[in-house]
Each structure stands twice: as C-alpha cells, then as structure tokens.
Design a protein around this motif. Structure first.
Motif, PDB file in Angstrom:
ATOM      1  N   GLY A 246      12.719 -45.643   7.119  1.00  0.00           N
ATOM      2  CA  GLY A 246      13.007 -45.412   6.014  1.00  0.00           C
ATOM      3  C   GLY A 246      12.467 -46.546   4.829  1.00  0.00           C
ATOM      4  O   GLY A 246      12.051 -45.488   3.945  1.00  0.00           O
ATOM      5  N   THR A 247      12.038 -47.495   4.674  1.00  0.00           N
ATOM      6  CA  THR A 247      11.134 -48.304   3.444  1.00  0.00           C
ATOM      7  C   THR A 247       9.756 -48.001   3.905  1.00  0.00           C
ATOM      8  O   THR A 247       9.169 -48.192   3.311  1.00  0.00           O
ATOM      9  N   LEU A 248       9.423 -47.264   5.137  1.00  0.00           N
ATOM     10  CA  LEU A 248       7.105 -46.968   5.332  1.00  0.00           C
ATOM     11  C   LEU A 248       7.777 -45.996   4.490  1.00  0.00           C
ATOM     12  O   LEU A 248       6.834 -45.709   3.399  1.00  0.00           O
ATOM     13  N   VAL A 249       8.048 -44.849   4.933  1.00  0.00           N
ATOM     14  CA  VAL A 249       8.555 -43.958   3.282  1.00  0.00           C
ATOM     15  C   VAL A 249       8.921 -44.174   2.713  1.00  0.00           C
ATOM     16  O   VAL A 249       7.928 -43.055   1.471  1.00  0.00           O
ATOM     17  N   GLY A 250       9.572 -44.843   1.765  1.00  0.00           N
ATOM     18  CA  GLY A 250      10.333 -45.331   0.552  1.00  0.00           C
ATOM     19  C   GLY A 250       8.997 -45.637   0.077  1.00  0.00           C
ATOM     20  O   GLY A 250       8.812 -45.685  -1.195  1.00  0.00           O
ATOM     21  N   VAL A 251       8.037 -46.629   1.280  1.00  0.00           N
ATOM     22  CA  VAL A 251       6.478 -46.980  -0.154  1.00  0.00           C
ATOM     23  C   VAL A 251       5.734 -45.835   0.386  1.00  0.00           C
ATOM     24  O   VAL A 251       4.429 -46.457  -0.877  1.00  0.00           O
ATOM     25  N   ALA A 252       5.520 -45.542   0.975  1.00  0.00           N
ATOM     26  CA  ALA A 252       4.296 -44.101   0.619  1.00  0.00           C
ATOM     27  C   ALA A 252       4.648 -43.265  -0.537  1.00  0.00           C
ATOM     28  O   ALA A 252       4.257 -43.121  -0.880  1.00  0.00           O
TER      29      ALA A 252
END
Length: 436
Positions: A260-266
């Motif tokens: 979820g964090t990596l999606v948010g970063v993207a």
C-alpha cells in the motif's frame, strides 16, 4: 487440516498476520509482487548509483572562503548587554525589542582552537546572535581573517570585528550547539525506547538506515545529475522495504502495508510530477537552491523538487498504510463473521478519521515551518493569490497538496488489499506473540 489452514501457521510469519488466516492465492500474488518490486528497486539503485567523479567535480566547484580564513571555536568569558563605543551616533547600543536587528552584546571570548588558541579577545556580538540567549560558558564559532601586513590593529565595529594581537580580526560566525542537540537526541531516543520498547529501538535503527540511504544515495545521485523523480521513487522504495519490516515485523500484515505504501509512493510521484509541471514551479524557491546552481549545472531543480515532495510525504503515508492494515486485521479478529464488504466499510470509517487528523498534521507542520513567511505576508497585506506567484509560497502549497492526495488515495488501496487477503468468513486465533 487443509493446506490453507496449515500455511496460515507458518512460523516465519508470511502466512499469517496476528492470528488471522489469509487466503493462499492472494498471499502468493502479494509476495510475488513485492519480490518483483524489490528486484526493481535494487536495479534502480544500481542504475542510479551516483558518479563519484561528478560529485567530486561539484564539490571542487563549491564556493570557498577567502585564503587563510579559518573558523576557530571560542568560549564566552564575559558578556554584557550593550556595546559602548562600538557604534556611531544614532545606532542602538543596548538590547531593545525582540526583533531589533540593531541589538548588540559585548563579549570577551577565549579562542579555544586554531593558531590564536589561548588568546582572549573582546568583540561585539551582533544580531541575530545577540538575541540567542548567550551566556558565560557558551561556545561560539568565530571567523578569523588575517589582517593585511602593515594594517593598523584596530577595531572594525561596523562589521562586528576586532583585531587580535596576532594580526587577525575575529567576528562571531555562529553558535556551537553540538552538545545540547546531542543531549536532546539522547532524550528522544530514551523516550522512544522507554515507551516503544523493542519496537521503538528497531524504529530508531530504521530511521538510521533511512538517513544513511539519503546521505549515501539520494544526495550524491541528485548532484550527479540523475533524474529527481526516479531518485525519489527508488529512495522511498528502498527505505520502506527496510523500515516497515524492521519496525513492524515480517508478516503478511506488514507486507500489505508495504505494498500500500509503494502504491502511495507511485501515486504521489505521479501527482508531484504533474503538479510541478502544471504550476510552472522552478524548483528554486530560496537562496540555498540558488547557491547550488552556481556550483553545478547537472542538477535538474524541478526534479529535485519532485524528489523532495516524494520523501516529504513518506512518514505520513507509512502511518496511514500500517494503521489500515492493522485495522483490517483487528476487525477480523474481533468480528470473524463480518463479510468482506462490512470489513471494508468499517476499516474505511477508521481510515477517514485518521485521514482527517493526518492532513491537519501535514498542513500544520508546513505552516509552522513557513511561519516567518506568513508573518511577512501579514505585514505587507498581500493577497493570497498574488503571493502564489512566488516560488517559495507555491512550493509549500504544492508539497502539502501532493502529500495529502497521495496518502488519501493510499488509504482505500491498502484497505482493499488487506481485505482481498482474507477469506470470505472466519478467523483462527493463535496465542498472541509476546509484546515487543
């Protein structure tokens, strides 16, 4: 016992998340996606690894101080709140209001380092250092400038300097704060460990890793001319892969929060790139970045701003995703008969409350940072829309909006990912692990 139930009790934690049974298929998909992203992150780090030759070239081009100018440390022996005889008529000699830039203190300072060590000199302490609350025993950073041969040894009060017997002039250049700051860092670490126990200690280790990543990869990569967007994404991904598992443990719950964090970063990276382009920001909002432009032409300042926006939102983004993953797990344990739809609705209610408070946190943090700018705005009675033409104001607005939008979108994504990993109904309780 079914294969699914058996795998849910994996001793390493991949098959479970705090006593909640997870579905085999989605769990495998999650781990494969994270493995691919981990490989992509490593590949990005290798591809963007800084060129030391370019960094050294930039360092060589950095503005240098004049020849023979040194910066020794001195200790205040005597200090008084006036500067009699050091200023021309009409200039304030005594401390006055808090913001009076004419305020002056007169100090006797013992030089502790350099070729003048052991010498005591008397010199004026000018604003803003005269308003720093300096007292006897405090240390100051001095600028020592050689006096030209044949020049008279005399005071230069207008520049806050006075010549020493060794043919040099001195002025207060800064305040030595190493020791008090170190004590506050220790107090911070003690508070974190006292309250957070092992988890707190691991969070400090994770914070150290994040700092090392920025120091040894992010900064030199940007100086080397690597694209800021790519550097920001790789930095954020590398930090999150280590920080989340180190601070929150290795489990499916943590893996959901990580994805979820990596999606948010993207999402944040894409929004930042779009907002910087559409608002025509230059990425040079202050004197610091202007100075960098004189050192090296390799840095793309708009890319630098994009990278800064991505990193600035990491903390709040991680907070949201970890909380949402935990909320779904705890709701499943508390109400094993709830359907996926009911779980999603309940977790979203928790997330909305968290989103509201997190946005306040982000906005207030930026307001606090820019308070001096806001005071200037108030004094000059400029309209908000007029002030948006200035890069420093617009940069903070864009930074706030990007971080907020990124974490808002990451919240339902993380919630949905956590729900997908759970079976339609049911949970299996296991003995809770010992508190860290």
């Amino acid at each position: 016992m079914s294969h699914s139930s058996h795998s849910a009790h994996s001793h390493f934690g991949w098959g479970s998340g705090g006593g909640v049974t997870t579905a085999d298929g989605p769990r495998r998909v999650l781990l494969v996606i994270l493995a691919v992203l981990a490989v992509a992150t490593i590949a990005g780090l290798v591809a963007l690894w800084p060129s030391h030759a370019r960094v050294e070239h930039a360092e060589a081009g950095a503005p240098k101080v004049a020849h023979n100018v040194t910066f020794p440390v001195g200790t205040i022996e005597i200090i008084q709140n006036s500067c009699p005889g050091y200023f021309s008529s009409g200039t304030a000699e005594h401390l006055s209001g808090p913001g009076d830039s004419r305020a002056c203190q007169l100090a006797k300072v013992r030089v502790d380092s350099g070729d003048a060590a052991g010498t005591s000199i008397v010199l004026p302490v000018l604003w803003p250092y005269s308003k720093a609350g300096l007292a006897v025993g405090d240390q100051v950073k001095l600028m020592q400038t050689p006096t030209p041969k044949g020049a008279a040894v005399q005071s230069d009060a207008q520049n806050g300097q006075i010549a020493s017997g060794k043919g040099s002039s001195f002025q207060v250049y800064g305040v030595v704060r190493n020791q008090p700051i170190l004590w506050w860092v220790i107090a911070f670490a003690v508070a974190v460990i006292a309250v957070g126990a092992l988890r707190g200690a691991l969070a400090l280790v994770a914070l150290g890793f994040a700092g090392a990543t920025i120091a040894f990869f992010t900064l030199p990569s940007l100086i080397s001319g690597s694209p800021g967007l790519a550097v920001g994404v790789c930095t954020a991904a590398a930090i999150m892969f280590v920080v989340i598992y180190l601070a929150h443990g290795v489990s499916i719950r943590s893996s959901v929060a990580l994805l979820g964090t990596l999606v948010g970063v993207a999402l944040t990276a894409g929004i930042a790139q779009l907002m910087v382009a559409t608002t025509h920001l230059t990425g040079v909002p202050d004197d610091t970045t202007s100075t960098i432009s004189t050192v090296t032409s390799a840095i793309d300042f708009r890319g630098l701003l994009t990278c800064a926006i991505i990193i600035a939102g990491l903390g709040a983004l991680n907070d949201i995703t970890v909380t949402q993953a935990s909320a779904v797990w705890e709701l499943r344990i508390a109400a094993p008969s709830m359907s996926r739809g009911q779980l999603f609705a309940s977790a979203m209610r928790i997330g909305r409350d968290h989103i509201a408070s997190t946005i306040y946190t982000i906005v207030f943090a930026y307001v606090g940072t820019a308070l001096a700018v806001l005071v200037t705005i108030y004094l000059y009675k400029r309209s908000v829309f007029d002030l948006l033409s200035y890069d420093d104001i617009s940069t903070e607005v864009v930074r706030t909006l990007c971080s907020s939008i990124g974490l808002i979108l990451a919240m339902p994504v993380t919630t949905g990912l956590a729900i997908l990993l759970l079976p339609v109904h049911g949970t299996q309780r296991r003995p809770a692990p010992a508190a860290a």
